[in-house]
Each structure stands twice: as structure tokens, then as C-alpha cells.
Design a protein around this motif. Structure first.
Motif, short mmCIF file in Angstrom:
data_model
loop_
_atom_site.label_atom_id
_atom_site.label_comp_id
_atom_site.label_asym_id
_atom_site.label_seq_id
_atom_site.Cartn_x
_atom_site.Cartn_y
_atom_site.Cartn_z
N UNK A 486 0.78 -1.02 0.11
CA UNK A 486 -0.10 0.02 -0.09
C UNK A 486 0.73 1.20 0.08
N UNK A 487 0.63 2.09 -0.87
CA UNK A 487 1.56 3.31 -1.04
C UNK A 487 0.52 4.46 -1.44
N UNK A 488 0.95 5.69 -0.99
CA UNK A 488 0.37 7.02 -1.22
C UNK A 488 1.25 7.84 -1.91
N UNK A 489 0.65 8.48 -3.30
CA UNK A 489 1.43 9.27 -3.64
C UNK A 489 0.91 10.92 -3.59
N UNK A 490 1.33 11.89 -3.14
CA UNK A 490 0.85 13.41 -3.32
C UNK A 490 0.94 13.86 -4.45
N UNK A 491 0.10 14.38 -5.22
CA UNK A 491 0.11 15.16 -6.55
C UNK A 491 0.74 16.74 -5.89
N UNK A 492 1.63 17.23 -6.81
CA UNK A 492 2.45 18.42 -6.43
C UNK A 492 2.23 19.33 -7.67
N UNK A 493 2.31 18.81 -8.75
CA UNK A 493 2.55 19.93 -10.04
C UNK A 493 2.43 18.91 -11.21
N UNK A 494 1.55 19.31 -12.39
CA UNK A 494 1.54 18.58 -13.65
C UNK A 494 1.44 19.48 -14.89
N UNK A 495 2.01 18.87 -15.95
CA UNK A 495 1.51 19.82 -17.17
C UNK A 495 1.08 18.84 -18.01
#
Length: 633
Positions: A486-495
């Protein structure tokens, strides 16, 4: 029967010079030396004694008759009678300033097989600029031809510092495959000169300079290759100019030398052939000394600054020892640029863009001053360069390749406090943003792809519904060790670009952290029929072409978040009393609409505050128009 009658008109006829041409201010009357044609005499807007290869004629005198930007159309004073028809000759040149003693030009006329030169002949008519300027544009950047004011190399005013990658003393030199013992390339004793000292067995395999000494005049970079124009310092050179095309990898310089100027196919591996003379290949390595010292100090970033940084205005860039990658800009045609460190003075860094841009046909170098200061456990920076309207950003534009520290760091101090930009390496201290709209699903089918092998991960899923600022992946232990179960990623920036999204995320997953230098990864997201392909890379999106992915996932069986939440809901569908009136429903609906409106307004305010801080540097439109000459050249 073909015959040619040459009629020479003595003097320059005023019928040709109509005063519509304005040469660059530095292209003054007198003798100039062309890498292509040798000595040329400039008078007003005329070129005298221009060498040609036409039968029975050695030179033409050309008058400028038309101009468009930096492109000039010339007509020869002389003409020929060909088969009883008057034939006139035209020349197209794109002339660009470099500095007061050096210019460059591109020949804009295609080669003519009958004239045997890059000249446009036309019978019984005056050519238009579009006719004579018939070479396809944009011109190959390496095909520029250097034009130097006579005497300016000898007096030291024309040479420039040779490119940084050459500033060393190389103790091993090979020419055309022949390794030369005890041979040296010295670019440190005089950093405006390249000095080859060739020893046996290279007595028969030399550069095109018998003495091995060149002065650096101008260079451009295209792709992996830098094209450097050199002046041969021999007393009586066979070839006055050479084009030195090179690439530096580590401590090895791989190069070619072509006489006069580079061809369209020249690069650091393939030399050009000009006037039947085949160019040479050169490899220099094993430096015993390096002399890249710009200004008072050598410019390197502190160890603590190296790595991937998130900024308070929601962008991401990376810093290594001497280069800042991915600096966001508003320049037309660019989203980011890469900057090399040239000089440092306490907390101020003078940076030069690796990329160049074109403004009104001029090749413009871009410079930035960053004042980087420690702030608790992180850093903040101020931009120390004033806003430039032609570049649409806080950058200094110059046609010169070198400018002073003070010219770049020209913004008055003290800086406005609100113009500071925070640099944060610990992503946990940065508030996450909503993940891209294309990811906001519950994906109940997940597969790991490794080449042609696809491993289906049962009982695995990716969820962006429970918290739209985070991606939660549940994966069983049969699908590899790149991720924990189980792993979580936090969204920071995207294009977003067409059908692909580049998303920066951070994670504290120990498995993932063992594969990256910091806790930031880049995910390339590609929408496919029925799902999403996610490729996870190490740290930085700009490196995707040069980096192998850490993990390749294929996601399918998508459920939109609304359906997912509806299915998960356990609350009875009717929560109002049976006797609720229409008024009650109307009031509840009104409150919901009002809350949505307030939320939209708040989001707009927040997004405006997060906009690029350079916008705050942008001045008001002046009452009178600016000229490009306002740029510090």
C-alpha cells in the motif's frame, strides 16, 4: 552558339542605390574579412570587389536595393549579354550583428550551376527579394559565415573567450585517427586562443593552421554540437578561417575542423568538405589543468542546493553542480530553459541560458540573476534581473555571448518581500494539489509491464477518489518490489501535452525511496482506450528521453468517482421527512448552489496568488513604445 559579352560599368550607378537599405550600425565603411570570400570593401550600402566565379569576371560590385529585417537584396553593377539578352545578377544575404568587430551572415541564394556560385541570375528584369532569396528557411545554424573587421583580431578587439568546455590543457590529441604522443591543446595560457602543439608522429597530420594557433570569434550550439568560428593566426594562412564543431563529454572533446565555415551536414563527428578539401577529425582528452573561472570566482552551487526543488509558485526544477534545469519562463516558444552558472557573488548567481531565442531575426542570448538565500531548512530566491518586454520575462537579452555581472543583476535592492519564491525539498511541507482530471477514477484492474511481459496484479487497485490530491495504490506482493503493498503519492504539479500528462508526485514509500535520490518522482500518464498507462520515472520529467522508467503500470476497469462514492454510500436514499414541502427542497438547493459559488471564488483567488511571481515584476505598459535597441546589447 553560347557567348558572353561582359560590360563593365565604371563607378557605382545611382540608379541602383535607392536608399531603402539600412545596414547594421556596426557594419561600417572599410575592409572586412569574410570566411567565405576573403577581403570585402564596404561603402555605404554597397559591397565592392565581391569575388565571383563567372567566366571572364573575378569580382562584382553589389549595391543593396531592398531589405526585409536582416535580409538584404543586392544587385550587381555589372551585367552580361547572354544570347543577346541583358542578364543581371543578384545576391541575398542575411546579416546579423554579434559585436562591434564581428558579424555573421547567411547566404540566402541557392547555388546556380551556370553561374557556378550562390548568385541569382535574371534575364531582362529586376529580381524581387522573394525571387533571389530562394534558399529554404530557417537556415541551418551552423552554416553562418563570419565577417570580421580588418585589423580587429590583431589588436585584440575581435577575439572572445573560447567556450567553457574547451578551457583546459589537454595532454592527448589525435588528429584524423592518428594519436599524437606529447601533443597538447592549450586553451588556458590565453583563453581567447586555441594552441595546438603537435609532436611526432603528427608532423604530417596537422590542423589547418601550420602554427596550430587560432583565435575564437563566435560560436552557436545546435543539438549536441557547438560550432566555433576560428581565426587562423598563421602569418600567411592558406585558410584564414576554420569551423571547429565539437562536443564535450566528461573530459573528452570530440571535434571536426572544416575550412572557412561549416556545411549543413557538419557536426562533431562528421567534418565538412569545402572547395574539395575534406575536414579533419580531432579528439582531445586527458586535461592536466582546467581554467573555467568566470568573474572573480568559479561558479558552482552549494551541495545543499543540489537536487529537485518545489517552488512556492507551483513549479519544479533541478539543480546540479553548475546547471539549473527546467526554469519556468514566459518566452514565446519556451516553457522552460536550462541555465548554466557563470559567476557568483555572495548569494547572487549570474546564469546564462543554454537555449537561445530569435527576436526580429537576431539570435539573442538570455541571462538571469538569482539571489538565493537560506531560509530555515529550505531556501528562497529573488530574481535580480529586471523584466524585459521583448522576452516577456525577467531576463536580460543580448546578442553578445558575454555580459557583465552588473548588467545581469540590474534590479534595484532591496527587493519587494512579496517577490520571494520559496524553494522546498521536503515535499511533505508543500500542500498537495488536485490530481489531473484524467486520473480521478477508481481503477480496479492493475498490471505491471516489463518489456513484453505483463503481470496482472489481482486484488490491486489505484484510487484517486477518496482524496483527489493523492493517489493510493494497493498492490499484492506478487507484482514486484518497486512499491509496497500500500503506497500513497501526493500530487504536486503537472503539465498536459496533447494526450499525455506529466505529473510530479512525492511519496514516503521506503521501496520507492530506495530507487530515487529524493522523495519526488515524475509520472507520465497516457490515456488509452479503456484505461490509463502510467510510467514512473526517477525525479524529473525533462529527463524522460534519457532515463529508464522505475515502474510501468497499465490501469483499467475505471469507475468515475461519483459512481464509486454512490456505490459506497450506506445512507438511505431519502433523508427528508415524508411531508417535506417543495420550499424545503428549494432552500436546500439554494444553499448548495451558494456554497459551490463561494468555493469557485475561493479557488480563483488561490490560483491567482499562485501564478508565476514574475508577473508581479512586469511593468506597466510605457507611454512611448520601446525599441529593441533598449535591450542591453
Amino acid at each position: 552558339m553560347f557567348y558572353v559579352l561582359v560590360v563593365i560599368l565604371f563607378g557605382l550607378s545611382s540608379d541602383f542605390a535607392d536608399g531603402t537599405c539600412n545596414f547594421p550600425s556596426t557594419l561600417t565603411d572599410g575592409t572586412w574579412v569574410s570566411a567565405e570570400k576573403g577581403d570585402l570593401v564596404l561603402s555605404g550600402t554597397s559591397i565592392l570587389s565581391y569575388p565571383v566565379l563567372i567566366t571572364g569576371v573575378s569580382t562584382f560590385d553589389f549595391n543593396c536595393i531592398d531589405q526585409s529585417g536582416t535580409t538584404f537584396l543586392f544587385q550587381a553593377v555589372e551585367f552580361q549579354n547572354v544570347f543577346g539578352v541583358i542578364t543581371r545578377f543578384f545576391l541575398c544575404l542575411d546579416i546579423q550583428e554579434i559585436n562591434g568587430n564581428v558579424l555573421k551572415y547567411f547566404v540566402g541564394t541557392e547555388y546556380d550551376v551556370f553561374v557556378k556560385d550562390f548568385i541569382f541570375p535574371l534575364a531582362d528584369a529586376i529580381a524581387a527579394l522573394a525571387q533571389a532569396c530562394n534558399r529554404a528557411t530557417p537556415y541551418e545554424p551552423q552554416t553562418y559565415i563570419t565577417l570580421v573587421k580588418s585589423g580587429s583580431v590583431a589588436d585584440g578587439s575581435a577575439p572572445i573567450q573560447c567556450p567553457d568546455g574547451l578551457l583546459a590543457v589537454f595532454t592527448s590529441v589525435a588528429i584524423s585517427g592518428q594519436t599524437c604522443a606529447n601533443s597538447v591543446l592549450d586553451v588556458c595560457s590565453n583563453r581567447t586562443q586555441m594552441n595546438f602543439t603537435m609532436d611526432t608522429p603528427c608532423a604530417t597530420e596537422l590542423t589547418f593552421s601550420a602554427g596550430g594557433q587560432y583565435s575564437c570569434l563566435h560560436h552557436v550550439t545546435s543539438g549536441q554540437t557547438t560550432y566555433l568560428s576560428l581565426w587562423n593566426n598563421d602569418a600567411s594562412p592558406t585558410y584564414q578561417f576554420s569551423c571547429f564543431a565539437f562536443e564535450v563529454v566528461g573530459d573528452v572533446v570530440t571535434a571536426t575542423e572544416t575550412i572557412k565555415y561549416c556545411t549543413a551536414t557538419t557536426d562533431h563527428v562528421t567534418p565538412g568538405t569545402r572547395d574539395t578539401i575534406v575536414g579533419k577529425t580531432i579528439v582531445a582528452q586527458d586535461p592536466s589543468e582546467k581554467c573555467v573561472t568566470l568573474g572573480a570566482t568559479s561558479c558552482t552551487f552549494p551541495e545543499r542546493l543540489k537536487g529537485v526543488w518545489i517552488t512556492s509558485d507551483s513549479t519544479i526544477f533541478r539543480i546540479n553542480s553548475t546547471t539549473l534545469h527546467g526554469y519556468p519562463v514566459n518566452i514565446p516558444g519556451y516553457r522552460t530553459i536550462d541555465l548554466t552558472c557563470e559567476e557568483v557573488n555572495q548569494t547572487k548567481y549570474k546564469l546564462r541560458s543554454i537555449q537561445q531565442t530569435l527576436v526580429f531575426g537576431l539570435t539573442v542570448n538570455m541571462f538571469l540573476c538569482m539571489d538565493i538565500r537560506p531560509s530555515q531548512d529550505n531556501y528562497l530566491y529573488y530574481v535580480g534581473t529586471d523584466f524585459e518586454s521583448f522576452l516577456n520575462d525577467a531576463l536580460l537579452g543580448s546578442i553578445n555571448s558575454t555580459v557583465t555581472f552588473d548588467e545581469v543583476c540590474n534590479r534595484p535592492e532591496p527587493y519587494d518581500v512579496d517577490s520571494a519564491v520559496m524553494l522546498v525539498k521536503n515535499a511533505s511541507s508543500v500542500q498537495g494539489i488536485p490530481c489531473p482530471q484524467s486520473t480521478r477514477f477508481m481503477y480496479r484492474s492493475l498490471s505491471v509491464v516489463n518489456g513484453t511481459n505483463i503481470t496482472y496484479c489481482n486484488r490491486s487497485q489505484l484510487d484517486v477518489c477518496e482524496d483527489t490530491t493523492r493517489m493510493r495504490i494497493k498492490i499484492n506482493d506478487t507484482c514486484g518490489t518497486a512499491l509496497a503493498t500500500t503506497v500513497e503519492f501526493s500530487c504536486l504539479y503537472y503539465e498536459e501535452s496533447y494526450n499525455t500528462t506529466y505529473l510530479y508526485m512525492d511519496t514516503n514509500d521506503s521501496n520507492m525511496m530506495s530507487l530515487v535520490d529524493h522523495n519526488i518522482i515524475c509520472a507520465e500518464l497516457f490515456n488509452v482506450s479503456g484505461g490509463l498507462v502510467m510510467t514512473i520515472y526517477k525525479e524529473y520529467c525533462s529527463d524522460l528521453m534519457n532515463t529508464d522508467p522505475i515502474l510501468f503500470l497499465r490501469l483499467s476497469s475505471a469507475e468515475n468517482c461519483q459512481s464509486h462514492l454512490t456505490d459506497a454510500a450506506t445512507t438511505p436514499s431519502s433523508t427528508l421527512p415524508a411531508d417535506s414541502s417543495f420550499t424545503t427542497y428549494f432552500i436546500i438547493g439554494g444553499v448548495i448552489v451558494l456554497c459551490i459559488a463561494i468555493g469557485v471564488i475561493v479557488m480563483i483567488i488561490i490560483s491567482r496568488q499562485k501564478m508565476c511571481f514574475q508577473c508581479r515584476l512586469q511593468p506597466q505598459v510605457p507611454d512611448s513604445g520601446q525599441q529593441f535597441t533598449d535591450i542591453n546589447l
